[in-house]
Motif scaffolding. Structure first.
Motif, short mmCIF file in Angstrom:
data_model
loop_
_atom_site.label_atom_id
_atom_site.label_comp_id
_atom_site.label_asym_id
_atom_site.label_seq_id
_atom_site.Cartn_x
_atom_site.Cartn_y
_atom_site.Cartn_z
N VAL A 5 1.06 -1.19 0.08
CA VAL A 5 0.04 -0.04 -0.15
C VAL A 5 1.04 1.16 0.07
O VAL A 5 1.48 1.50 1.24
N LEU A 6 0.78 2.01 -1.16
CA LEU A 6 1.78 3.09 -1.16
C LEU A 6 1.09 4.44 -1.00
O LEU A 6 1.86 5.60 -1.08
N VAL A 88 8.74 11.88 -2.06
CA VAL A 88 8.05 10.94 -1.69
C VAL A 88 8.12 9.71 -2.82
O VAL A 88 8.26 8.44 -2.40
N ARG A 89 7.96 10.21 -3.92
CA ARG A 89 8.17 9.25 -5.27
C ARG A 89 9.48 8.29 -5.08
O ARG A 89 9.55 7.29 -5.15
N ARG A 90 10.42 9.36 -4.92
CA ARG A 90 11.82 8.54 -4.75
C ARG A 90 11.83 7.48 -3.71
O ARG A 90 12.22 6.50 -3.72
N GLU A 91 11.39 7.86 -2.35
CA GLU A 91 11.36 7.05 -1.31
C GLU A 91 10.59 5.82 -1.52
O GLU A 91 11.20 4.77 -1.18
N ASP A 94 12.36 3.46 -3.72
CA ASP A 94 13.36 2.89 -2.97
C ASP A 94 13.04 1.55 -2.03
O ASP A 94 13.49 0.54 -2.13
N VAL A 95 11.59 1.78 -1.72
CA VAL A 95 11.10 0.50 -0.94
C VAL A 95 10.70 -0.53 -1.97
O VAL A 95 10.97 -1.74 -1.27
N ARG A 102 15.57 -8.36 -2.72
CA ARG A 102 15.77 -9.23 -1.80
C ARG A 102 14.76 -10.51 -2.33
O ARG A 102 14.72 -11.48 -1.60
N GLY A 103 14.59 -10.45 -3.52
CA GLY A 103 14.07 -11.77 -4.17
C GLY A 103 12.50 -11.55 -4.55
O GLY A 103 11.90 -12.79 -5.04
N VAL A 104 11.65 -10.74 -4.04
CA VAL A 104 10.34 -10.73 -4.28
C VAL A 104 10.17 -10.63 -5.77
O VAL A 104 10.64 -9.68 -6.48
N ALA A 105 9.35 -11.50 -6.34
CA ALA A 105 9.18 -11.76 -7.73
C ALA A 105 8.09 -10.80 -8.32
O ALA A 105 7.99 -10.83 -9.36
N GLY A 106 7.17 -10.53 -7.25
CA GLY A 106 5.97 -9.71 -8.04
C GLY A 106 5.16 -8.93 -6.95
O GLY A 106 5.55 -9.22 -5.70
#
Length: 143
Positions: A5-6, A88-91, A94-95, A102-106
């Motif tokens: 949730v962004l 905010v967009r850059r931060e 980065d998240v 770390r390997g999250v595929a989607g």
């Protein structure tokens, strides 16, 4: 797969806490407005608009430490981020990169349709389904 949730953070999040502590950089991360009819410092006036939160009640919460109202489309503990702010967009990018690396595929971006807000914050007309229907009345400034 990671569900993200962004459009908001928690009020307990470091960014919001820094905003509350007076850090102007982080105050610009959130949508803060003066109240309608406020007579000055310490007087909240009325919420900036008549918008109703998705979970009920006003979409605005008075924050005396800031002397401003903050927008929360969802729960009062979830202040909306100001995506017009390039920081905010850059931060947030980065998240996403952090988790990708770390390997999250989607990713599933929950309520991503609620990231943008109108250029001008004004009341919803009477009888209109309030922004809780997932849509904000958007009016652009004339250029």
């Amino acid at each position: 797969m990671l569900d993200m949730v962004l459009c908001h953070t928690s009020t307990a999040h470091e960014w919001f806490q820094r905003a509350l502590a007076g850090d102007e950089r982080y105050q610009r991360y959130y949508i803060l407005r003066d109240g309608r009819g406020s007579t000055g410092a310490g007087d909240p006036g009325e919420p900036p608009t008549n918008w109703t939160s998705i979970f009920g009640g006003s979409m605005w919460q008075w924050e005396p430490r800031l002397g401003k109202w903050y927008l929360h489309m969802h729960d009062v503990s979830q202040p909306d981020l100001d995506w017009t702010n390039p920081d905010v967009r850059r931060e947030m990018a980065d998240v996403v990169r952090f988790w990708r690396d770390r390997g999250v595929a989607g990713f599933r971006f929950d309520v991503v349709n609620l990231i943008s807000k109108p250029d001008i914050f004004e009341d919803d007309p009477p009888g209109r389904a309030a922004p809780s229907d997932g849509a904000l009345l958007v009016r652009r400034r004339a250029v």
